[in-house]
Design an enzyme around this catalytic site. Structure first.
Site, PDB file in Angstrom:
ATOM      1  N   CYS A  43      14.436 -10.522  -3.019  1.00  0.00           N
ATOM      2  CA  CYS A  43      14.827 -10.170  -4.380  1.00  0.00           C
ATOM      3  C   CYS A  43      13.673  -9.515  -5.128  1.00  0.00           C
ATOM      4  O   CYS A  43      13.110 -10.079  -6.068  1.00  0.00           O
ATOM      5  CB  CYS A  43      15.306 -11.416  -5.107  1.00  0.00           C
ATOM      6  SG  CYS A  43      16.636 -12.187  -4.204  1.00  0.00           S
ATOM      7  N   TYR A 100       0.818  -1.224   0.000  1.00  0.00           N
ATOM      8  CA  TYR A 100       0.000   0.000   0.000  1.00  0.00           C
ATOM      9  C   TYR A 100       0.845   1.264   0.000  1.00  0.00           C
ATOM     10  O   TYR A 100       0.308   2.350   0.206  1.00  0.00           O
ATOM     11  CB  TYR A 100      -0.886   0.073   1.265  1.00  0.00           C
ATOM     12  CG  TYR A 100      -1.600  -1.173   1.654  1.00  0.00           C
ATOM     13  CD1 TYR A 100      -2.628  -1.680   0.858  1.00  0.00           C
ATOM     14  CD2 TYR A 100      -1.288  -1.840   2.840  1.00  0.00           C
ATOM     15  CE1 TYR A 100      -3.312  -2.830   1.245  1.00  0.00           C
ATOM     16  CE2 TYR A 100      -1.963  -2.980   3.227  1.00  0.00           C
ATOM     17  CZ  TYR A 100      -2.975  -3.468   2.428  1.00  0.00           C
ATOM     18  OH  TYR A 100      -3.644  -4.599   2.807  1.00  0.00           O
TER      19      TYR A 100
HETATM   20  N1  LLP Z   1     -14.754  -5.624   9.814  1.00  0.00           N
HETATM   21  C1  LLP Z   1     -14.585  -6.033   8.541  1.00  0.00           C
HETATM   22  C2  LLP Z   1     -15.696  -6.692   7.856  1.00  0.00           C
HETATM   23  C3  LLP Z   1     -13.366  -5.803   7.882  1.00  0.00           C
HETATM   24  O1  LLP Z   1     -13.216  -6.186   6.625  1.00  0.00           O
HETATM   25  C4  LLP Z   1     -12.312  -5.145   8.578  1.00  0.00           C
HETATM   26  C5  LLP Z   1     -11.035  -4.907   7.931  1.00  0.00           C
HETATM   27  C6  LLP Z   1     -12.537  -4.770   9.923  1.00  0.00           C
HETATM   28  C7  LLP Z   1     -13.768  -5.007  10.497  1.00  0.00           C
HETATM   29  C8  LLP Z   1     -11.489  -4.090  10.754  1.00  0.00           C
HETATM   30  O2  LLP Z   1     -11.218  -2.809  10.303  1.00  0.00           O
HETATM   31  P1  LLP Z   1     -10.201  -1.857  11.118  1.00  0.00           P
HETATM   32  O3  LLP Z   1     -10.817  -1.525  12.439  1.00  0.00           O
HETATM   33  O4  LLP Z   1      -8.923  -2.615  11.282  1.00  0.00           O
HETATM   34  O5  LLP Z   1     -10.059  -0.663  10.249  1.00  0.00           O
HETATM   35  N2  LLP Z   1      -4.432  -5.014   5.399  1.00  0.00           N
HETATM   36  C9  LLP Z   1      -4.899  -3.643   5.384  1.00  0.00           C
HETATM   37  C10 LLP Z   1      -6.216  -3.481   6.116  1.00  0.00           C
HETATM   38  C11 LLP Z   1      -7.328  -4.344   5.568  1.00  0.00           C
HETATM   39  C12 LLP Z   1      -8.607  -4.199   6.348  1.00  0.00           C
HETATM   40  C13 LLP Z   1      -9.590  -5.225   5.961  1.00  0.00           C
HETATM   41  N3  LLP Z   1     -10.810  -5.217   6.692  1.00  0.00           N
HETATM   42  C14 LLP Z   1      -3.811  -2.761   5.963  1.00  0.00           C
HETATM   43  O6  LLP Z   1      -2.738  -3.269   6.280  1.00  0.00           O
HETATM   44  O7  LLP Z   1      -3.980  -1.553   6.074  1.00  0.00           O
END
Ligand code: LLP
Length: 412
Positions: free
Chosen positions: A336, A310
């Site tokens: 790599c 990202y």
């Molecule tokens: N609920 C659902 C249905 C979700 O898909 C997500 C995150 C959450 C809750 C939690 O959201 P948060 O509170 O963490 O914003 N890998 C990415 C983030 C992907 C988030 C996916 N869904 C990153 O490293 O920024």
């Protein structure tokens, strides 16, 4: 300011010596603090906090939140297994995700989850069929795509028409009518999740207003909901972002839910664990390239892929402050790929052998690690005051190879 950074009462120098690097280090006090911030801000609404397991699924982290009374938001049978092994309550667990398999639905029904957050009509039919086969009634909520702009990175924005998530707002009433016609489903709620790392409050409120409008229309049609689930939590500060104030968020929600009998559910992930973790890494080499300097460390994109995926920014700083001339360099790993960077153009007073801290690495970090380049996943440590303990052992090469080694054939 101290010359050496500490996690609670333990120095990172000691942790690196004891457990090696790269190492994920989490502060238990910070985890508890983050949970308390939500609980305090939303106290009048007494919400159910369903920690989003995907943010950091380490069993000890899950147990910690279970002991604080949290529920869980899961997106796979694997995450359900984690919650159960950690001692979480299935009755406080929400099953989200666009692609639930029959086997996953069956396991969740048998475990007795609080609710399925359903994302499509075919999924409603599938859950109904599995529930019928098991002689059970499945509690469901529909994840509505409110079509609001979360104003976050496109890869982690989920509430727009163009996203694969949720049921289109315009189709929502028909979808609820369909759910209502299926005998093995019990409609309990409505939910949305518009994206992650939100730095602005207004999209949350816009989504809530749209959902409440729908809830009113459903009530008129005789479909009465028990809960409303607003999805993930607020963003965190990685660099210089401002993040929504939880008390303001809670006040806006409370004002809107005041006259309604709707239980509030929230599914925060990042904001419960992100600030509590760092990735500790050691500098292997400093390389002066033709155009740039490179600080080559022993952590890589397989350990922390957010920068590569990202272009995410994580603060990087030396564990021990040294009085040497700083250099401007890209902090990179040994993988790599040119995308294997952890930070670009950083100014760091550091030399080979020094330890670096990569901040805000409690969320979507260890959980997104891979074995690319046959690299073993890092160990994880939990610190509490002056106590520290391993919560995940560093993977070994033997472990990594064994799943393939046993299938080696002499005829190949
Ligand atoms: N609920 C659902 C249905 C979700 O898909 C997500 C995150 C959450 C809750 C939690 O959201 P948060 O509170 O963490 O914003 N890998 C990415 C983030 C992907 C988030 C996916 N869904 C990153 O490293 O920024």
């Amino acid at each position: 300011m101290s010359d050496i950074f500490f996690c609670e009462d333990v120095s990172f120098v000691d942790l690196a010596q004891i457990y090696g690097t790269p190492l994920y280090v989490y502060s238990q006090t910070e985890l508890a603090h983050a949970q308390r911030k939500y609980a305090d801000a939303f106290a009048v609404l007494n919400p159910l906090l369903c920690y989003a397991v995907k943010a950091n699924g380490n069993l000890s982290v899950l147990r910690h939140f279970a002991q604080l009374g949290c529920g869980f938001d899961i997106v796979s049978g694997g995450e359900l297994a984690r919650v159960l092994v950690a001692g979480g309550d299935a009755g406080k667990t929400i099953f989200s995700g666009v692609g639930k398999t029959e086997a996953e639905i069956e396991r969740a029904l048998n475990a007795g989850v609080l609710c399925f957050n359903v994302e499509s009509l075919p999924e409603l039919d599938r859950i109904n069929a599995v529930a019928e086969r098991l002689g059970k009634s499945a509690p469901i909520s529909l994840r509505i795509n409110p079509d609001v702009d979360a104003k976050t990175h496109p890869y982690i924005s989920t509430g727009l028409k163009a996203n694969k998530f949720g049921i289109a707002y315009a189709d929502a009433e028909v979808a609820y009518q369909h759910a209502n016609s299926l005998p093995y489903l019990q409609i309990v709620g409505i939910d949305c999740h518009i994206g992650s790392q939100l730095t602005d409050l207004s999209p949350f409120i816009e989504a809530l207003d749209r959902l409440l409008l729908l809830a009113d229309k459903l009530a008129e049609a005789g479909i009465v909901l028990q809960h409303i689930d607003l999805g993930g939590g607020v963003g965190i500060v990685y660099h210089n972002e401002t993040v929504p104030d939880l008390h303001r968020y809670a006040a806006e929600v409370a004002q809107r839910l005041a006259d309604r009998r709707l239980k509030l559910i929230l599914e925060p992930g990042r904001s419960l664990v992100g600030d509590a973790g760092v990735l500790l890494t050691r500098i292997e080499y400093i390389k002066h390239g033709e155009e740039k300097n490179f600080i080559i460390v022993d952590a890589a994109m397989n350990d922390l892929m957010r920068p590569a995926l990202y272009d995410a920014y994580h603060v990087i700083e030396p564990v021990v402050h040294k009085n040497i001339a700083p250099i401007t360099a890209d902090v990179v790993g040994p993988i790599c790929e040119s995308s294997d960077f952890l930070g670009k153009d950083r100014v760091l007073a550091a030399e080979a052998g020094d330890l670096l801290l990569i901040r805000s690495a409690g969320a979507y970090a260890a959980g997104m690690a891979s074995n690319y380049n046959t690299r073993c996943r890092a160990a994880e440590v939990l610190v509490n005051g002056s106590q520290h303990r391993l919560i995940r052992q560093r993977e070994s090469i033997e472990q990594l190879l064994s799943d393939e080694q046993r299938y080696l054939s002499n005829n190949d």
